[in-house]
Scaffold this motif. Structure first.
Motif, mmCIF file in Angstrom:
data_model
loop_
_atom_site.group_PDB
_atom_site.id
_atom_site.type_symbol
_atom_site.label_atom_id
_atom_site.label_comp_id
_atom_site.label_asym_id
_atom_site.label_seq_id
_atom_site.Cartn_x
_atom_site.Cartn_y
_atom_site.Cartn_z
ATOM 1 N N GLY A 113 63.071 -37.876 14.767
ATOM 2 C CA GLY A 113 63.995 -37.322 15.763
ATOM 3 C C GLY A 113 63.381 -36.892 17.074
ATOM 4 O O GLY A 113 63.795 -35.909 17.663
ATOM 5 N N LYS A 114 62.367 -37.586 17.555
ATOM 6 C CA LYS A 114 61.828 -37.198 18.845
ATOM 7 C C LYS A 114 61.449 -38.408 19.675
ATOM 8 O O LYS A 114 61.284 -39.500 19.146
ATOM 9 N N THR A 115 61.354 -38.187 20.944
ATOM 10 C CA THR A 115 60.937 -39.277 21.812
ATOM 11 C C THR A 115 59.579 -38.924 22.403
ATOM 12 O O THR A 115 59.327 -37.779 22.742
ATOM 13 N N PHE A 116 58.763 -39.928 22.513
ATOM 14 C CA PHE A 116 57.443 -39.731 23.080
ATOM 15 C C PHE A 116 57.477 -40.009 24.575
ATOM 16 O O PHE A 116 58.338 -40.722 25.066
ATOM 17 N N GLU A 117 56.504 -39.445 25.259
ATOM 18 C CA GLU A 117 56.260 -39.839 26.629
ATOM 19 C C GLU A 117 55.090 -40.815 26.584
ATOM 20 O O GLU A 117 54.421 -40.920 25.578
ATOM 21 N N TYR A 118 54.858 -41.520 27.685
ATOM 22 C CA TYR A 118 53.843 -42.572 27.652
ATOM 23 C C TYR A 118 52.887 -42.513 28.819
ATOM 24 O O TYR A 118 53.251 -42.111 29.919
ATOM 25 N N PHE A 119 51.675 -42.929 28.537
ATOM 26 C CA PHE A 119 50.681 -43.155 29.572
ATOM 27 C C PHE A 119 50.289 -44.626 29.555
ATOM 28 O O PHE A 119 50.256 -45.242 28.482
ATOM 29 N N CYS A 120 49.963 -45.185 30.712
ATOM 30 C CA CYS A 120 49.335 -46.498 30.706
ATOM 31 C C CYS A 120 47.873 -46.280 30.312
ATOM 32 O O CYS A 120 47.379 -45.155 30.328
ATOM 33 N N LYS A 121 47.194 -47.345 29.943
ATOM 34 C CA LYS A 121 45.828 -47.180 29.440
ATOM 35 C C LYS A 121 44.871 -46.542 30.453
ATOM 36 O O LYS A 121 44.098 -45.668 30.088
ATOM 37 N N PRO A 122 44.892 -46.972 31.720
ATOM 38 C CA PRO A 122 43.957 -46.338 32.666
ATOM 39 C C PRO A 122 44.188 -44.838 32.794
ATOM 40 O O PRO A 122 43.238 -44.056 32.818
ATOM 41 N N CYS A 123 45.443 -44.402 32.844
ATOM 42 C CA CYS A 123 45.724 -42.967 32.975
ATOM 43 C C CYS A 123 45.324 -42.241 31.699
ATOM 44 O O CYS A 123 44.767 -41.144 31.749
ATOM 45 N N ASP A 124 45.611 -42.852 30.568
ATOM 46 C CA ASP A 124 45.240 -42.224 29.300
ATOM 47 C C ASP A 124 43.734 -42.024 29.251
ATOM 48 O O ASP A 124 43.244 -40.978 28.865
ATOM 49 N N GLY A 125 42.987 -43.031 29.689
ATOM 50 C CA GLY A 125 41.534 -42.933 29.707
ATOM 51 C C GLY A 125 41.056 -41.831 30.632
ATOM 52 O O GLY A 125 40.144 -41.083 30.293
ATOM 53 N N ASP A 126 41.712 -41.691 31.793
ATOM 54 C CA ASP A 126 41.352 -40.638 32.731
ATOM 55 C C ASP A 126 41.561 -39.269 32.107
ATOM 56 O O ASP A 126 40.743 -38.381 32.261
#
Ligand SMILES: [Zn+2]
Length: 95
Positions: free
Chosen positions: A39-52
């Motif tokens: 029952g939840k929604t995730f937020e997302y990062f693209c890979k470069p931002c996630d790595g940062d």
């Protein structure tokens, strides 16, 4: 290639606003709980931002942002409060 985009579910990176295929995105749960999916929604990062972002400790960051009422004031006002709170934290830690 761009035609196939219409068939691929896409998500938006919350850091840079880039639209990316969901399969290439990194899920981000602001409560740090990536295992409870019910029952939840995730937020997302693209890979470069996630790595940062992963290089920095996020302990207590969400709580701090909530305390500072992030998103309820102008960015300038928020940044001023944020910097003040960092200063305060550093003073406390130096004691
Ligand atoms: Zn991004």
């Amino acid at each position: 290639m761009w035609l196939s985009r219409w068939r691929t579910e896409t998500v938006t990176c919350i850091a840079c606003g880039e639209t990316i295929p969901r399969s290439e995105a990194r899920e981000y749960d602001k409560y740090g709980n990536r295992w409870e999916r019910e029952g939840k929604t995730f937020e997302y990062f693209c890979k470069p931002c996630d790595g940062d972002l992963c290089r920095y400790g996020r302990d207590g960051l969400e709580a701090q942002l909530t305390d500072l009422e992030a998103g309820e004031h102008s960015q300038e006002a928020f940044l001023r409060r944020y910097l003040c709170s960092l200063e305060e934290r550093r003073r406390v830690e130096e004691r």
